[in-house]
Design a protein around this motif. Sequence first.
Motif, PDB file in Angstrom:
ATOM      1  N   THR A  20     -10.069 -13.140  32.464  1.00  0.00           N
ATOM      2  CA  THR A  20     -10.848 -13.057  31.227  1.00  0.00           C
ATOM      3  C   THR A  20     -11.607 -14.366  30.987  1.00  0.00           C
ATOM      4  O   THR A  20     -12.776 -14.357  30.577  1.00  0.00           O
ATOM      5  CB  THR A  20      -9.911 -12.748  30.042  1.00  0.00           C
ATOM      6  OG1 THR A  20      -9.265 -11.499  30.292  1.00  0.00           O
ATOM      7  CG2 THR A  20     -10.681 -12.659  28.723  1.00  0.00           C
ATOM      8  N   THR A  38      -5.018  -9.370  28.301  1.00  0.00           N
ATOM      9  CA  THR A  38      -5.872  -8.177  28.277  1.00  0.00           C
ATOM     10  C   THR A  38      -4.980  -6.946  28.342  1.00  0.00           C
ATOM     11  O   THR A  38      -4.023  -6.907  29.110  1.00  0.00           O
ATOM     12  CB  THR A  38      -6.835  -8.194  29.485  1.00  0.00           C
ATOM     13  OG1 THR A  38      -7.564  -9.418  29.461  1.00  0.00           O
ATOM     14  CG2 THR A  38      -7.793  -7.011  29.461  1.00  0.00           C
ATOM     15  N   ASP A  62     -12.857  -6.166  33.463  1.00  0.00           N
ATOM     16  CA  ASP A  62     -11.778  -7.155  33.361  1.00  0.00           C
ATOM     17  C   ASP A  62     -10.446  -6.400  33.275  1.00  0.00           C
ATOM     18  O   ASP A  62     -10.052  -5.942  32.216  1.00  0.00           O
ATOM     19  CB  ASP A  62     -12.039  -7.986  32.090  1.00  0.00           C
ATOM     20  CG  ASP A  62     -10.987  -9.037  31.836  1.00  0.00           C
ATOM     21  OD1 ASP A  62     -10.102  -9.215  32.687  1.00  0.00           O
ATOM     22  OD2 ASP A  62     -11.070  -9.683  30.769  1.00  0.00           O
TER      23      ASP A  62
HETATM   24 MG    MG Z   1      -7.304 -11.026  30.660  1.00  0.00          MG
END
Ligand code: MG
Length: 178
Positions: A20, A38, A62
Motif C-alpha cells: 500500500t 488492507t 493492492d
Molecule cells: Mg496494504
Amino acid sequence: MQHERLLKVLVIGDIGVGKTSIITRYVHQVFSQHYRATIGVDFALKVLNWDHKTVVRLQLWDIAGQERYGNMTRVYYKEAVGALVVFDMTRLSTFQAVLKWKGDLDSKVALGNGRTVPAVLLANKCDQRDHGLCPKLPKLESFSREYGFIGWYETSAKDDTNIDAAITCLVKSIMSLE
Ligand code: MG
Ligand code: GTP
C-alpha cells in the motif's frame, strides 16, 4: 489522435511488506509510518502520458497480504497483465514467501498466448538496510532471472527510492508485448 490502454497490474506480497505504501508513494507522492492493514483489495489509478499517441490508465490492485491464506486471489488476478511482487528486506519470511506469491500468480493468470504475465521483484524498505537481510539473501539478479521475473529493484516507499523505476520497467515490458 491519442488512444488509451487500460492496464491491470497486481501488487502482491506478504503482510506489511509495503504494498500500500508503494502505491501511495507512486500515485500520491506521500508516505505514512502508520500501518493499516488492507482488507481484501484496494484500487488506485494513475494516468500516464506514455508516448505522443498513447495514454496508459494504470490500474493498481493492492491485494491484502492476508489473502495469501484466502481463496479470493483467483478472482482478483483475473485479466491482470503484470505484477509487482514485494518483500520486506528486513524480514526473511517475506522473502521466502515470494515464490509462493509468484507461483500463485502464474497458476491463476496468464497472457492470451499462454505465457506468464511479466512480474518485477521489489526488495522494499531498503532505507532500513542496516537491519536488512543482505548477507542472508541470494543474489537477487540470478534469483530473479531463475524464477522468471523480468527485473528486480531495491525500493523504499519511505525515501522514494526506485518506485518509479520499478513500475516504469513493468509498464514498458507490458507495452512491448502487444
Ligand atoms: Mg496494504
Ligand atoms: P497489508 O495491507 O497488510 O498486506 O500490508 P502492506 O504490504 O500494504 O504494507 P503497508 O504499506 O501497509 O506498510 C506496512 C508498514 O511498513 C507501515 O508501517 C509502513 O509505514 C511501513 N513501510 C512501508 N514501506 C516502507 C519503506 O520503504 N521503508 C520503511 N522504513 N517502512 C516502510
